[in-house]
Design a protein around this motif. Sequence first.
Motif, PDB file in Angstrom:
ATOM      1  N   SER A 245      93.190  46.641  56.512  1.00 52.02           N
ATOM      2  CA  SER A 245      93.836  46.202  55.279  1.00 52.02           C
ATOM      3  C   SER A 245      93.312  44.861  54.781  1.00 52.02           C
ATOM      4  N   GLY A 246      92.633  44.110  55.663  1.00 53.15           N
ATOM      5  CA  GLY A 246      92.201  42.773  55.302  1.00 53.15           C
ATOM      6  C   GLY A 246      93.313  41.760  55.435  1.00 53.15           C
ATOM      7  N   LYS A 247      94.507  42.213  55.846  1.00 50.24           N
ATOM      8  CA  LYS A 247      95.652  41.335  56.037  1.00 50.24           C
ATOM      9  C   LYS A 247      96.011  41.275  57.515  1.00 50.24           C
ATOM     10  N   MET A 248      96.973  40.424  57.846  1.00 51.05           N
ATOM     11  CA  MET A 248      97.464  40.343  59.210  1.00 51.05           C
ATOM     12  C   MET A 248      98.165  41.650  59.567  1.00 51.05           C
ATOM     13  N   GLU A 249      97.860  42.213  60.734  1.00 49.23           N
ATOM     14  CA  GLU A 249      98.412  43.504  61.129  1.00 49.23           C
ATOM     15  C   GLU A 249      99.021  43.447  62.525  1.00 49.23           C
ATOM     16  N   ALA A 250     100.024  44.307  62.731  1.00 54.97           N
ATOM     17  CA  ALA A 250     100.544  44.572  64.069  1.00 54.97           C
ATOM     18  C   ALA A 250     100.470  46.088  64.264  1.00 54.97           C
ATOM     19  N   LEU A 251     101.350  46.663  65.055  1.00 56.20           N
ATOM     20  CA  LEU A 251     101.276  48.095  65.311  1.00 56.20           C
ATOM     21  C   LEU A 251     101.807  48.917  64.153  1.00 56.20           C
ATOM     22  N   SER A 252     101.108  50.004  63.837  1.00 56.54           N
ATOM     23  CA  SER A 252     101.543  51.010  62.879  1.00 56.54           C
ATOM     24  C   SER A 252     100.734  52.260  63.174  1.00 56.54           C
ATOM     25  N   PHE A 253     101.323  53.442  62.950  1.00 53.11           N
ATOM     26  CA  PHE A 253     100.644  54.651  63.406  1.00 53.11           C
ATOM     27  C   PHE A 253     100.635  55.767  62.372  1.00 53.11           C
ATOM     28  N   VAL A 254     100.156  55.433  61.171  1.00 50.08           N
ATOM     29  CA  VAL A 254      99.884  56.464  60.163  1.00 50.08           C
ATOM     30  C   VAL A 254      98.465  56.255  59.638  1.00 50.08           C
ATOM     31  N   SER A 255      98.250  55.213  58.847  1.00 47.76           N
ATOM     32  CA  SER A 255      96.891  54.928  58.370  1.00 47.76           C
ATOM     33  C   SER A 255      95.893  54.773  59.518  1.00 47.76           C
ATOM     34  N   PRO A 256      96.255  54.110  60.625  1.00 46.80           N
ATOM     35  CA  PRO A 256      95.296  54.012  61.732  1.00 46.80           C
ATOM     36  C   PRO A 256      94.852  55.367  62.278  1.00 46.80           C
ATOM     37  N   LEU A 257      95.698  56.395  62.182  1.00 55.32           N
ATOM     38  CA  LEU A 257      95.270  57.730  62.608  1.00 55.32           C
ATOM     39  C   LEU A 257      94.209  58.265  61.672  1.00 55.32           C
ATOM     40  N   ALA A 258      94.368  57.984  60.365  1.00 54.67           N
ATOM     41  CA  ALA A 258      93.359  58.408  59.387  1.00 54.67           C
ATOM     42  C   ALA A 258      92.039  57.683  59.636  1.00 54.67           C
ATOM     43  N   TYR A 259      92.108  56.390  59.865  1.00 52.60           N
ATOM     44  CA  TYR A 259      90.890  55.618  60.117  1.00 52.60           C
ATOM     45  C   TYR A 259      90.238  56.026  61.438  1.00 52.60           C
ATOM     46  N   SER A 260      91.051  56.443  62.402  1.00 54.02           N
ATOM     47  CA  SER A 260      90.500  56.894  63.684  1.00 54.02           C
ATOM     48  C   SER A 260      89.707  58.183  63.510  1.00 54.02           C
ATOM     49  N   LEU A 261      90.244  59.123  62.731  1.00 52.59           N
ATOM     50  CA  LEU A 261      89.509  60.361  62.463  1.00 52.59           C
ATOM     51  C   LEU A 261      88.207  60.067  61.728  1.00 52.59           C
ATOM     52  N   TYR A 262      88.280  59.183  60.733  1.00 53.65           N
ATOM     53  CA  TYR A 262      87.072  58.819  59.982  1.00 53.65           C
ATOM     54  C   TYR A 262      86.044  58.173  60.901  1.00 53.65           C
ATOM     55  N   TRP A 263      86.504  57.304  61.800  1.00 50.19           N
ATOM     56  CA  TRP A 263      85.609  56.630  62.747  1.00 50.19           C
ATOM     57  C   TRP A 263      84.901  57.646  63.633  1.00 50.19           C
ATOM     58  N   LEU A 264      85.629  58.663  64.085  1.00 52.91           N
ATOM     59  CA  LEU A 264      85.019  59.687  64.927  1.00 52.91           C
ATOM     60  C   LEU A 264      84.022  60.541  64.140  1.00 52.91           C
ATOM     61  N   MET A 265      84.367  60.867  62.903  1.00 52.80           N
ATOM     62  CA  MET A 265      83.482  61.715  62.095  1.00 52.80           C
ATOM     63  C   MET A 265      82.233  60.972  61.637  1.00 52.80           C
ATOM     64  N   MET A 266      82.337  59.665  61.454  1.00 58.33           N
ATOM     65  CA  MET A 266      81.207  58.865  60.971  1.00 58.33           C
ATOM     66  C   MET A 266      80.656  57.968  62.069  1.00 58.33           C
ATOM     67  N   TRP A 267      80.706  58.441  63.289  1.00 58.52           N
ATOM     68  CA  TRP A 267      80.336  57.650  64.475  1.00 58.52           C
ATOM     69  C   TRP A 267      78.954  57.012  64.349  1.00 58.52           C
ATOM     70  N   SER A 268      77.992  57.737  63.817  1.00 61.99           N
ATOM     71  CA  SER A 268      76.610  57.250  63.783  1.00 61.99           C
ATOM     72  C   SER A 268      76.350  56.265  62.654  1.00 61.99           C
ATOM     73  N   ASP A 269      77.321  56.060  61.770  1.00 65.67           N
ATOM     74  CA  ASP A 269      77.171  55.112  60.667  1.00 65.67           C
ATOM     75  C   ASP A 269      77.391  53.696  61.214  1.00 65.67           C
ATOM     76  N   ALA A 270      76.367  52.873  61.157  1.00 67.86           N
ATOM     77  CA  ALA A 270      76.431  51.530  61.738  1.00 67.86           C
ATOM     78  C   ALA A 270      77.488  50.661  61.063  1.00 67.86           C
ATOM     79  N   SER A 271      77.832  50.964  59.815  1.00 72.33           N
ATOM     80  CA  SER A 271      78.835  50.166  59.102  1.00 72.33           C
ATOM     81  C   SER A 271      80.263  50.569  59.480  1.00 72.33           C
ATOM     82  N   ASN A 272      80.387  51.642  60.230  1.00 75.41           N
ATOM     83  CA  ASN A 272      81.701  52.153  60.622  1.00 75.41           C
ATOM     84  C   ASN A 272      82.088  51.528  61.961  1.00 75.41           C
TER      85      ASN A 272
END
Length: 371
Positions: A245-272
Amino acid sequence: MTDVDLNALSHTVVWLTFGLAFVFGAVLQRTHFCTMGALSDIVNIGDWNRMRMWWLAIGVATIGTGVLASQGIVDPAKAIYTTPRFTWLSYLVGGGCFGFGMVLASGCGSKTLVRIGGGNLKSLLVFVMIGVSAYMTLKGLFAVLRVAALDSVQTTFATSQDLPTLLGGLFGGDVHRAQLVLGLIVGGAFVIAAVARREFWTFDNLLGGLVVGAIIVALWYVSGKIGYVAENPNTLEESFVATNSGKMEALSFVSPLAYSLYWLMMWSDASNVITLGISSVLGVIAGSFVYALVSRNFRWEGFHGTEDTANHMVGGTLMGFGGVTALGCTVGQGLSGVSTLAVGSFVAIAAILVGGVCAFKYQMWRIERSV
């Protein structure tokens, strides 16, 4: 600060987050800490102990965050929950959808990760449904509905929407004093409500409430203090490293699940790169998995039929849409958000609880019809 320093700082934040999330997952696996489960206990058998465990966690998190804020260590106004935009309709609709969905899916986002660590294959499907739906709500098809029909209905405060800032005038304009006093009052009220009944005083109940609340406070410190950069050399602006988010964060488990899937799918992208949110998802699963193995509670579990599968798919979809729309889940808004004393967090978590109760009533109605 050089780019190398930023990279090293990002790695520090990510690994500290993983360690805290690992403990979080292990504790949830042991204590059965779960908001949906707490609601189920109340509706079905009138047992409030798991709800009191959640209250204790909220109280500890709120008191701890208030202390950090009052000392100028972190600034809650820089979290996503405290922005001046008070999107009340999004809190209500998103929270209601999330609450209804978590009952259909047998648990919220954090419980889904804990169940995966314990061998529950149903929760693996729920993870995927939450992640896909959440990403669609962040940037895809559902985002159009969210922005046009829900987020556009809002009230904008002159300041951030946290209670210490809004009520600062009562404390002579001293926001730090307000953060400490209100944190102690609100957090203390939750703690007292939790421990007031003697039957609550078991090791697991106290462990769940105290440790979960403390982890929220620790994450605010990790993100808001350790990960804070006053002037990012790339943007020349202040930033919080390793956050989506670019902001201060603590635990949350909705958007991070989306970002986790994206991270796995785009694993080879150095910017990911891995972020605080992604690390917390991995940490919870790992902590739950290790504790399940050590305690010999790990077991594979699958679907019982078509209706069971459909309920979990619909529930995951509702949680993904609702969690992003409401800016958080039972942990994101219910613990992290409430600990900042953001007004919207109280509205969102109330809507989540109402949505959950409605889902239980719906399930009871379905059972009565089938008899």
